[in-house]
Design an enzyme around this catalytic site. Structure first.
Site, short mmCIF file in Angstrom:
data_model
loop_
_atom_site.label_atom_id
_atom_site.label_comp_id
_atom_site.label_asym_id
_atom_site.label_seq_id
_atom_site.Cartn_x
_atom_site.Cartn_y
_atom_site.Cartn_z
N GLU A 124 -1.52 -1.67 -4.74
CA GLU A 124 -2.96 -0.56 -4.69
C GLU A 124 -2.93 0.03 -5.71
OE1 GLU A 124 -6.25 -0.24 -1.54
OE2 GLU A 124 -4.54 1.93 -1.94
N ASP A 131 0.88 -1.24 -0.35
CA ASP A 131 -0.04 0.19 0.43
C ASP A 131 0.84 1.37 0.28
OD1 ASP A 131 -1.95 1.56 0.36
OD2 ASP A 131 -2.19 1.68 2.74
N ASP A 139 -2.37 1.12 7.21
CA ASP A 139 -1.29 0.57 6.21
C ASP A 139 -1.43 -0.34 5.93
OD1 ASP A 139 -1.34 3.95 4.86
OD2 ASP A 139 -0.54 4.03 7.10
#
Length: 175
Positions: free
Chosen positions: A76, A16, A148
């Protein structure tokens, strides 16, 4: 009668990306079985210049990749927000997040935030609490210390569920 195919576990890292905190999560996937391996975040000091922050993210991810030796990676995708400068900076962190596994020869898949939420929770507009609840169900041993790291585990889970399709799309794109 032929025996069923032998399944081998595949180690996957989810990433992420972020300039302040880049989350990472490592799982193993064997068929429908998911096993938590590790998670955390790379957090460059706030006072570093942009180039130094990007270098710190790369070095942190390279250390994680060297320690955990994943076979596949998932990152992502960046969503575009109203602040163009912030979006561009996040895109740079995302570039580092994609480059780091690529430098280890690891294929990198990309997933939209809504696809991650839909895969893990069942709804594309799930909130962080819903993701945390589902992570406890899917990976009972996982205890991410930050949102996160939790998001990174969700990205890894998404890749575990969609990896055959992602591999096919990457092969077709390279033709």
């Amino acid at each position: 009668m032929t025996p069923p195919p032998i399944r081998h576990p595949v180690r996957i890292i989810g990433i992420d990306p972020g300039l302040r905190r880049t989350g990472w999560g490592v799982i193993e996937s064997e068929g429908n079985r998911l096993v938590f391996i590790g998670c955390g975040s790379v957090e460059p000091p706030d006072d570093l210049a942009l180039a130094s922050r990007l270098l710190a993210i790369h070095e942190g991810l390279a250390a994680v990749l060297g320690d955990f030796r994943p076979a596949e990676a998932a990152v992502e995708q960046t969503f575009v927000n109203k602040d163009g400068v912030a979006t561009l900076k996040l895109g740079q962190a995302r570039g580092v997040a994609m480059l780091s596994p690529a430098m280890f020869g690891i294929s990198v898949a990309e997933y939209a935030p809504n696809q991650v939420k839909k895969t893990v929770v069942g709804a594309g507009h799930a909130d962080k609490n819903q993701i945390a609840v589902m992570l406890k169900i899917l990976l009972p041993k996982a205890e991410p210390k930050s949102a996160d790291a939790a998001d990174a585990l969700a990205i890894a889970i998404t890749h575990a569920h969609h990896r055959q399709g992602a591999a096919l799309r990457m092969r077709v794109a390279s033709l």
